[in-house]
Design an enzyme around this catalytic site. Structure first.
Site, PDB file in Angstrom:
ATOM      1  N   ASN A 164     -11.893  34.674 -13.665  1.00 27.21           N
ATOM      2  CA  ASN A 164     -11.934  35.291 -12.606  1.00 27.21           C
ATOM      3  C   ASN A 164     -12.816  36.888 -12.678  1.00 27.21           C
ATOM      4  OD1 ASN A 164      -9.423  35.181 -13.176  1.00 27.21           O
ATOM      5  ND2 ASN A 164      -9.068  36.812 -11.181  1.00 27.21           N
TER       6      ASN A 164
ATOM      7  N   CYS B 290      -6.471  40.284  -6.181  1.00 24.43           N
ATOM      8  CA  CYS B 290      -4.978  40.591  -5.961  1.00 24.43           C
ATOM      9  C   CYS B 290      -4.049  42.101  -6.365  1.00 24.43           C
ATOM     10  CB  CYS B 290      -3.957  39.077  -6.018  1.00 24.43           C
ATOM     11  SG  CYS B 290      -5.988  37.808  -7.146  1.00 24.43           S
TER      12      CYS B 290
ATOM     13  N   THR C  41       2.371  17.187   6.889  1.00 25.34           N
ATOM     14  CA  THR C  41       1.056  16.694   7.349  1.00 25.34           C
ATOM     15  C   THR C  41       0.191  17.208   6.477  1.00 25.34           C
ATOM     16  OG1 THR C  41       2.220  16.203   9.085  1.00 25.34           O
ATOM     17  CG2 THR C  41       0.177  16.403   9.278  1.00 25.34           C
TER      18      THR C  41
HETATM   19  C1  LIG Z   1      -8.882  32.860  -6.434  1.00 26.91           C
HETATM   20  C2  LIG Z   1      -8.189  32.929  -7.627  1.00 26.91           C
HETATM   21  C3  LIG Z   1      -6.714  32.123  -7.730  1.00 26.91           C
HETATM   22  C4  LIG Z   1      -5.842  31.963  -6.442  1.00 26.91           C
HETATM   23  O1  LIG Z   1      -6.574  31.284  -5.279  1.00 26.91           O
HETATM   24  P1  LIG Z   1      -6.061  30.795  -3.475  1.00 26.91           P
HETATM   25  O2  LIG Z   1      -6.930  30.437  -2.921  1.00 26.91           O
HETATM   26  O3  LIG Z   1      -4.740  33.044  -3.560  1.00 26.91           O
HETATM   27  O4  LIG Z   1      -4.599  30.684  -4.389  1.00 26.91           O
HETATM   28  C5  LIG Z   1      -6.133  31.568  -9.067  1.00 26.91           C
HETATM   29  N1  LIG Z   1      -7.064  31.757 -10.034  1.00 26.91           N
HETATM   30  C6  LIG Z   1      -8.303  32.363 -10.086  1.00 26.91           C
HETATM   31  C7  LIG Z   1      -8.963  31.768 -11.305  1.00 26.91           C
HETATM   32  C8  LIG Z   1      -8.503  32.441  -9.093  1.00 26.91           C
HETATM   33  O5  LIG Z   1     -10.031  33.055  -9.007  1.00 26.91           O
END
Ligand SMILES: *Cc1c(COP(=O)(O)O)cnc(C)c1O
Length: 317
Positions: free
Chosen positions: A86, A261, A175
């Protein structure tokens, strides 16, 4: 199986696949550059008696397959390697990684969040057993994701994180988020339709951005392999610049120095590539997407180059 997002999918995959395989071993293999929703689960597994090997990456940001082969043993129950990173966008060789994991009877989990909808991913031909994704990274709604769980050859047993009703065969009771799931499906359909054309458009724009930054700025280093990379990702380090001052001065360009994050800390991914703290902080991640235009790419390069030049003149580092 639908979840609230990839954080939940990663937790469910790692917790579930280890818990149901306790009698077969005590070892998990992952990579230093994984997302925190994998790394932090691994930390928790260690407090519950699991051994975790976190493989380093080479200068290109990729796992060395020889090192992987050495790490995986008959005690290894799970290998978890993301398809695309990412922060630096590098693409791992999932089919080869699957072969190595399966040679020793381990399962392969992959966080495919960044690859899904951007490059072709095929859990069948790549032989991935568990795959996590999330809708909002492919233009779907936030708060909905999925975990692919192989049902045949082998059928994979997991244990639920929550307990309650029988939804999703009892593995994810509660749900279902129907509006989210419908939006996720629609987003996937659009991504599948546009993937090929969009990938080549973004690759061209990304290469244009890099070329125009290189024209204007000295001492620029690309983080991670360019050849094995998501089309819309560019991550570069600038030598001799105060990273925080650079980010603060870029008011017209939406960039980050690491993952969204964990902003403000030096990126664990860039550290794994061998970058110093200062250089890791003086790095920018550009994400190009469906609505990014050539004019925006040119403007971004101009703004960033001007900021770097000005900061270097003002306060040489
Ligand atoms: C954004 C991301 C996540 C987390 O996704 P969420 O929707 O915030 O839970 C996990 N792994 C990678 C590689 C990401 O880019």
């Amino acid at each position: 199986m639908f979840t609230s997002g990839a954080t939940e999918s990663n937790n469910l995959a790692l917790e579930g696949a280890t818990e149901t395989r306790r009698s077969r071993g005590d070892h998990v293999v992952t990579v230093q550059t994984e997302h925190h929703s994998v790394l932090d689960v691994c930390k928790r597994l260690e407090t519950h008696g699991w051994r975790v090997t976190r493989l380093p990456v080479g200068a290109e940001g990729l796992v060395d397959l020889g090192q992987l082969r050495e790490a995986v043993t008959s005690r290894t129950v799970l290998v978890s390697v993301m398809a695309a990173n990412n922060e630096i966008g590098v693409l791992h060789q999932m089919a080869d990684i699957a072969t190595i994991a399966h040679e020793h009877g381990a399962l392969l989990h992959s966080d495919i969040v960044q690859a899904a909808g951007k490059v072709a991913v095929d859990v069948q031909s790549d032989d991935i057993d568990l795959a996590s994704f999330t809708a909002h990274k492919l233009y779907g709604p936030k708060g909905v994701g999925a975990l692919f769980v192989r049902r045949r050859q082998p059928r994979i047993a997991l244990i639920p994180l929550f307990h309650g009703g029988g939804q999703e065969r009892g593995l994810r009771p509660g749900t279902l988020n129907v509006p989210g799931i419908v939006g996720f499906g629609a987003a996937c359909a659009i991504a599948a339709r546009e993937l090929r054309e969009e990938a080549s458009r973004l690759t061209r724009l990304r290469d244009r951005l890099l070329a125009s930054l290189q024209d204007r700025v000295d001492g620029l280093v690309v983080n991670g392999s360019l050849a094995h990379r998501l089309p819309g990702n560019l991550n570069v380090s600038f030598a001799h610049v105060d990273g925080e001052a650079l980010l603060v001065s870029l008011t017209d360009v939406a960039v980050s120095s690491g993952a969204a994050c964990t902003a403000a800390e030096p990126s664990h991914v860039l550290k794994a590539l061998g970058r110093s703290t200062d250089v890791a902080l003086a790095s920018l991640r550009f994400g190009l997407g469906r609505w990014t235009t050539e004019a925006e790419v040119d403007a971004a390069a101009t703004h960033v180059a001007a900021a770097v030049t000005r900061l270097r003149a003002m306060a040489p580092v």
